[in-house]
Design a protein around this motif. Structure first.
Motif, mmCIF file in Angstrom:
data_model
loop_
_atom_site.group_PDB
_atom_site.id
_atom_site.type_symbol
_atom_site.label_atom_id
_atom_site.label_comp_id
_atom_site.label_asym_id
_atom_site.label_seq_id
_atom_site.Cartn_x
_atom_site.Cartn_y
_atom_site.Cartn_z
ATOM 1 N N LEU A 147 0.834 -1.209 0.000
ATOM 2 C CA LEU A 147 0.000 0.000 0.000
ATOM 3 C C LEU A 147 0.869 1.259 0.000
ATOM 4 N N TYR A 148 0.604 2.106 -0.977
ATOM 5 C CA TYR A 148 1.296 3.398 -1.058
ATOM 6 C C TYR A 148 0.281 4.519 -0.949
ATOM 7 N N LEU A 149 0.612 5.538 -0.151
ATOM 8 C CA LEU A 149 -0.298 6.666 0.048
ATOM 9 C C LEU A 149 0.462 7.978 -0.062
ATOM 10 N N PHE A 150 -0.231 8.999 -0.530
ATOM 11 C CA PHE A 150 0.397 10.321 -0.623
ATOM 12 C C PHE A 150 0.350 10.992 0.749
ATOM 13 N N ASP A 151 1.487 11.483 1.174
ATOM 14 C CA ASP A 151 1.588 12.168 2.456
ATOM 15 C C ASP A 151 1.842 13.652 2.193
ATOM 16 N N THR A 152 0.891 14.488 2.580
ATOM 17 C CA THR A 152 1.040 15.924 2.344
ATOM 18 C C THR A 152 2.272 16.478 3.050
ATOM 19 N N TYR A 153 2.587 15.912 4.213
ATOM 20 C CA TYR A 153 3.726 16.421 4.985
ATOM 21 C C TYR A 153 5.031 16.274 4.207
ATOM 22 N N GLU A 154 5.206 15.122 3.552
ATOM 23 C CA GLU A 154 6.430 14.887 2.775
ATOM 24 C C GLU A 154 6.247 15.277 1.310
ATOM 25 N N ARG A 155 5.019 15.566 0.929
ATOM 26 C CA ARG A 155 4.684 15.900 -0.451
ATOM 27 C C ARG A 155 5.085 14.791 -1.423
ATOM 28 N N GLN A 156 4.894 13.572 -1.006
ATOM 29 C CA GLN A 156 5.171 12.477 -1.917
ATOM 30 C C GLN A 156 4.401 11.215 -1.519
ATOM 31 N N VAL A 157 4.321 10.316 -2.492
ATOM 32 C CA VAL A 157 3.698 9.029 -2.228
ATOM 33 C C VAL A 157 4.718 8.189 -1.472
ATOM 34 N N ARG A 158 4.292 7.651 -0.336
ATOM 35 C CA ARG A 158 5.187 6.828 0.489
ATOM 36 C C ARG A 158 4.532 5.486 0.742
ATOM 37 N N GLN A 159 5.372 4.482 0.956
ATOM 38 C CA GLN A 159 4.812 3.184 1.316
ATOM 39 C C GLN A 159 4.237 3.288 2.720
ATOM 40 N N PHE A 160 3.021 2.810 2.892
ATOM 41 C CA PHE A 160 2.408 2.862 4.216
ATOM 42 C C PHE A 160 2.938 1.735 5.090
ATOM 43 N N GLN A 161 3.456 2.121 6.241
ATOM 44 C CA GLN A 161 3.908 1.160 7.241
ATOM 45 C C GLN A 161 3.252 1.556 8.549
ATOM 46 N N PRO A 162 2.488 0.663 9.168
ATOM 47 C CA PRO A 162 1.831 1.037 10.422
ATOM 48 C C PRO A 162 2.856 1.214 11.549
ATOM 49 N N LEU A 163 2.540 2.064 12.492
ATOM 50 C CA LEU A 163 3.447 2.278 13.624
ATOM 51 C C LEU A 163 3.485 1.042 14.506
ATOM 52 N N GLU A 164 2.306 0.384 14.578
ATOM 53 C CA GLU A 164 2.237 -0.873 15.329
ATOM 54 C C GLU A 164 1.758 -1.931 14.354
ATOM 55 N N ALA A 165 2.447 -3.056 14.295
ATOM 56 C CA ALA A 165 2.148 -4.079 13.291
ATOM 57 C C ALA A 165 0.670 -4.459 13.265
ATOM 58 N N GLY A 166 0.096 -4.404 12.074
ATOM 59 C CA GLY A 166 -1.273 -4.880 11.898
ATOM 60 C C GLY A 166 -2.360 -3.910 12.307
ATOM 61 N N LYS A 167 -1.954 -2.766 12.901
ATOM 62 C CA LYS A 167 -2.979 -1.840 13.400
ATOM 63 C C LYS A 167 -2.781 -0.448 12.821
ATOM 64 N N VAL A 168 -3.891 0.242 12.628
ATOM 65 C CA VAL A 168 -3.832 1.606 12.109
ATOM 66 C C VAL A 168 -4.717 2.523 12.945
ATOM 67 N N GLY A 169 -4.141 3.634 13.381
ATOM 68 C CA GLY A 169 -4.923 4.682 14.037
ATOM 69 C C GLY A 169 -5.257 5.739 12.991
ATOM 70 N N LEU A 170 -6.552 6.006 12.801
ATOM 71 C CA LEU A 170 -7.001 6.928 11.754
ATOM 72 C C LEU A 170 -7.882 8.001 12.364
ATOM 73 N N TYR A 171 -7.509 9.251 12.140
ATOM 74 C CA TYR A 171 -8.312 10.375 12.648
ATOM 75 C C TYR A 171 -8.742 11.243 11.486
ATOM 76 N N CYS A 172 -10.044 11.489 11.377
ATOM 77 C CA CYS A 172 -10.543 12.345 10.307
ATOM 78 C C CYS A 172 -11.291 13.528 10.902
ATOM 79 N N CYS A 173 -10.970 14.712 10.401
ATOM 80 C CA CYS A 173 -11.658 15.910 10.869
ATOM 81 C C CYS A 173 -13.103 15.868 10.413
ATOM 82 N N GLY A 174 -14.002 15.929 11.372
ATOM 83 C CA GLY A 174 -15.419 15.850 11.070
ATOM 84 C C GLY A 174 -16.025 17.217 10.844
ATOM 85 N N PRO A 175 -17.342 17.272 10.796
ATOM 86 C CA PRO A 175 -18.013 18.526 10.442
ATOM 87 C C PRO A 175 -18.142 19.489 11.612
#
Length: 456
Positions: free
Chosen positions: A4-32
């Motif tokens: 899985l590759y995702l674009f990271d605005t912070y680095e301004r490039q597509v990077r391979q996604f590697q979770p910080l903890e194996a198998g788990k992802v913390g996802l936060y989305c700004c709501g309304p």
RNA sequence: GGACGGAUAGCCAAGCGGUUAGGCAGUGGACUGCAACUCCAUUUAGACGAGUUCGACUCUCGUUCCGUCCUCCA
């Protein structure tokens, strides 16, 4: 399965996604901010986030998905001046700020459901986390990143050398044209806590160590994401408009307090444009309800969003929406006609996964889907494969049913009379009967097995 | 005015330094008594001007226009 590759605005490039903890992802989305209905431009961003969520699941991750509800403190100007949007909305609707927050939160969640968008594991409201926000500000104060003015506590952005990295802000450029309005010491400083006006009782206000008031807009995300996902988590999402101000300030707060840049990946959904302008500034404020009133199924809007990459601004026109409605109907009907699912087609699955894992390239994935539809593979295999694709698309292909229409008796009779006329090769009468049915709103079509009737 | 992004056929919209994106519409054909549905085939691109290159839609520079954010003016 491809990586899985995702674009990271912070680095301004597509990077391979590697979770910080194996198998788990913390996802936060700004709501309304719940002071009005979400318009379809807002909803495009939530569809993007849903696609990301589904892609993470497809890659086998256990996702902890958090979304906030901003029900206080978002000012009409991002420059920390102007009125609180909640108070303004309250005056407009005649509801109290609390009633209104609840009303628009429910309207928002209804829109998500209709668009088949997955709910987060945790919803968090800013007003439920005043304590956490105050503690966060206290920590920033202790570490020397704050100062007080007559109207609130402000974040001193000059204390942070990395300020503005996310947006590549040119601080000098901003300073050149900066307006010296209040006691704010620097252009990029922003409010952490705002005092209630001395002469006015606000509907939403709380006591704090600095005086009665309410939290600034940005602090809620730093405080709540830390509570539910920790000081450094995997992915933070929002609309592109959040890059220069909101997310820049969230990062500043968290860097100052916790020493992390808050999230490993920063991802942003781009605007839907109406007449070459941001939708909210347009005279037309298009809601999902408005589309439904016009007879457009929410799924058509979802499909429409899939045809463009999330990182490009997309033009909304009624004709392109309708064009995609035609395409979606053909897709549904084709899949329906394939019958029961059989075995997956590995080659198509591999192509599909490669598109999704290439920074969520849904337009390419749809191209693969149309290849599949036009292919000569076994119907049952095609069915199984498109249902697997739908784990990402979220179009609910499995439950599609062709519209069953009640045919009135007189229309039935017209069709029967026409069948007789055709048998007798009485074409003028046959055509006349078909026209009569059409005038009543029914289309009579001939098939190999006989005639069928559709609603116009 | 500044920072950051963008400009692809009638419309929406992708990838790619050389080899069909896709959808809708249009056109031609098959099917049909004629249609519709469906199927097959297919026309129309790369804002503008330079440059790099054997070769540019793709890279570089400039111009114009559009968007986001900030700012100024009104």
């Amino acid at each position: 399965m491809s990586e899985l590759y995702l674009f990271d605005t912070y680095e301004r490039q597509v990077r391979q996604f590697q979770p910080l903890e194996a198998g788990k992802v913390g996802l936060y989305c700004c709501g309304p901010t719940v002071y009005n209905y979400a318009h379809i431009g807002n909803l495009r961003t939530y569809i993007f986030e849903d696609l990301l969520y589904r892609a993470l699941k497809m890659n086998g991750y256990e996702v902890n998905f958090v979304m906030n509800i901003t029900d206080v403190g978002h000012l009409t100007s991002d420059a920390d001046s102007g009125e609180d949007k909640m108070e303004v909305g309250s005056k407009r609707t005649g509801m109290t700020a609390w009633q209104m927050a609840d009303f628009y939160t429910q309207a928002f969640q209804k829109d998500l459901k209709r668009l088949n968008i997955n709910f987060p594991d945790t919803w968090c409201r800013a007003t439920d986390h005043i304590k956490e926000q105050i503690e966060f500000i206290e920590d920033l104060e202790k570490k020397g990143f704050t100062y007080q003015t007559s109207d609130g506590i402000y974040f001193d952005s000059r204390k942070l050398s990395s300020y503005g990295q996310l947006a590549r802000l040119d601080i000098e450029g901003l300073m050149a044209g900066a307006r010296v309005d209040n006691e704010r010491q620097h252009v990029t400083d922003f409010a952490l806590w705002k005092f209630s006006p001395a002469d006015e009782q606000r509907q939403m206000e709380w006591p704090s160590p600095w005086g009665t008031g309410f939290p600034g807009w940005h602090i809620e995300c730093s405080a709540m994401s830390a509570k539910y996902l920790g000081d450094y988590f995997d992915i933070h999402c929002g609309g592109e408009d959040h890059i220069p101000i909101h997310h820049t300030n969230e990062i500043a707060q968290t860097e100052a307090s916790r020493g992390t840049r808050l999230a490993n990946f920063w991802m942003h959904g781009y605007f839907l444009q109406l007449d070459n302008a941001k939708m909210s500034k347009s005279a037309v404020f298009l809601t999902l309800d408005r589309l439904i009133e016009k007879g457009i199924d929410p799924g058509v809007y979802r499909y429409f969003c899939l045809t463009a990459h999330y990182r490009t601004q997309m033009s909304f026109t009624w004709s392109s929406l309708e064009a995609n409605g035609v395409a979606l109907k053909r897709l549904y009907q084709a899949a329906y006609d394939w019958g029961a699912p059989g075995t997956l087609l590995d080659e198509y699955m591999a192509r599909f996964n490669a598109c999704i894992n290439d920074d969520l390239n849904l337009p390419r994935a749809l191209a693969v889907t149309w290849d599949l539809i036009r292919s000569n593979e076994e119907p049952s295999a095609k069915k199984a494969t498109i249902l697997a694709f739908d784990q990402i698309f979220g179009l609910d292909i499995a439950n599609y049913q062709p519209q069953v229409v009640e045919i009135p008796a007189d229309i039935q009779k017209l069709a029967e009379a026409r069948a007789v006329a055709r048998k007798e090769k009485n074409w003028p009468l046959s055509d006349e009967l078909r026209d009569t049915a059409l005038a009543a709103g029914y289309i009579i079509e001939d098939t190999r097995e006989g005639w069928q009737i559709k609603k116009q």
